[in-house]
Design an enzyme around this catalytic site. Sequence first.
Site, PDB file in Angstrom:
ATOM      1  N   ALA A  45       0.815  -1.208   0.000  1.00 32.06           N
ATOM      2  CA  ALA A  45       0.000   0.000   0.000  1.00 32.06           C
ATOM      3  C   ALA A  45       0.855   1.266   0.000  1.00 32.06           C
ATOM      4  CB  ALA A  45      -0.946  -0.016   1.202  1.00 32.06           C
ATOM      5  N   LYS A 190       9.193  -0.575   7.742  1.00 30.22           N
ATOM      6  CA  LYS A 190       9.029  -0.438   9.190  1.00 30.22           C
ATOM      7  C   LYS A 190       9.196  -1.816   9.818  1.00 30.22           C
ATOM      8  CE  LYS A 190       5.860   3.446   8.689  1.00 30.22           C
ATOM      9  NZ  LYS A 190       5.996   3.530   7.218  1.00 30.22           N
ATOM     10  N   ALA A 229      -1.683   5.587   4.252  1.00 31.87           N
ATOM     11  CA  ALA A 229      -1.437   5.577   2.811  1.00 31.87           C
ATOM     12  C   ALA A 229      -2.658   6.008   1.995  1.00 31.87           C
ATOM     13  CB  ALA A 229      -0.963   4.192   2.376  1.00 31.87           C
ATOM     14  N   LYS A 279       6.004   1.053  16.605  1.00 29.49           N
ATOM     15  CA  LYS A 279       4.630   1.563  16.664  1.00 29.49           C
ATOM     16  C   LYS A 279       3.652   0.578  16.021  1.00 29.49           C
ATOM     17  CE  LYS A 279       4.545   3.656  12.188  1.00 29.49           C
ATOM     18  NZ  LYS A 279       3.554   4.225  11.312  1.00 29.49           N
ATOM     19  N   ARG A 341      -4.001  -1.274   9.362  1.00 31.77           N
ATOM     20  CA  ARG A 341      -4.186  -2.727   9.336  1.00 31.77           C
ATOM     21  C   ARG A 341      -3.659  -3.393  10.589  1.00 31.77           C
ATOM     22  NH1 ARG A 341       0.052  -4.667   4.625  1.00 31.77           N
ATOM     23  NH2 ARG A 341       1.937  -3.814   5.550  1.00 31.77           N
TER      24      ARG A 341
END
Length: 390
Positions: A45, A190, A229, A279, A341
């Site tokens: 995404a 990430k 996103a 995070k 998500r």
Amino acid sequence: MVGSVHVNGSANGANGTEERLDELRRLLGKSDGDLLKIVSIGAGAWGSVFAALLQDAYGHFREKVQIRVWRRPGRAVDRSTAEHLFDVINSREDVLRRLIRRCAYLKYVEARLGDRTLYADEILRDGFCLNMVDTPLCPLKVVTNLQEAVWDADIVVNGLPSTETREVFDELSKYWKERISVPVIISLAKGIEASLDPIPRIITPTQMISSAAGVPTENILYLGGPNIASEIYNKEYANARICGSTKWRKPLAKFLRQPHFIVWDNSDIVTHEVMGGLKNVYAIGAGMVAALTNESATSKSVYFAHCTSEMIFITHLLTEQPEKLAGPLLADTYVTLLKGRNAWYGQMLAKGELRLDMGDSIKGKGMIQVMSQQCSFLFFPEVSLIAEHV
């Protein structure tokens, strides 16, 4: 300027677009007639949206810049996703007209009827990301051969999951052995790796890239939120931070900035990149807390406080002078806990609606970054404590 954080870019919007492009071209030593080549590796995404943002902003300068996306070929679109995609297309007149003009509409009709199989790279060329079909993008130039995509790229955007970053960059390093110039890499990944050799330490995606591809750290940057996103591409207001060396982060922040997409720059790549990974772990816990406590505001606030305390502790372990947990860094954590998500995964886990037999990729949501049971206890002790007291 706020502390060590700076915002870059002209407020002139589209009027300064070509000037920003020319400025970056000069910095990269591009002569007239020599294309600035940008490629996004990976088509999740965020990677797809990032490429689409650049394509929308700069793609019409065809004699100056080329923007492409690499993704692996062969990923089939299942029947239910094809049916949903057909509904999305027909709900958007602009998208419907675009596909008809490109003579691409019929294949979506055939896929809806089950008479044809669509593939992820195929629909990406038409502007549909498999992990985000509800948000149509602009058409993108898609390459499925990794060597073709990267061998002469000036800027490489790492849109891969952190779990795939080392493997892919190890492969593409083979194609850069004869290069004279070193590419600039912007990592969107990430996540973190843990290593015990020679001493216990955390390895970030930019460090994985440097060791795997042999690119100097000066040429590798990290881009993080706060943003979602799909909201960025729908031109909802969003922020981002680009972290790394002064040589590249300031001109790239200026190049990436758009009226609705404010890009800050920062030198503290370690703090921002590690927090960008943690995070997402915290967001899974946030979803679990929300589900287990029936959306209790107090429980969620207590959980958020635990997360920020742990983040402060970890950043002080990683760097002698970490940035204070404030501004964009804190906002990035907060927005991820609110929406996305990973928070959704946490809710589904707590409700018992995710099963092992569903695999590691959930339709419409993408890859689940699996944690070991030991990691779960490390990051989520507060989840069980909060749930027990409700």
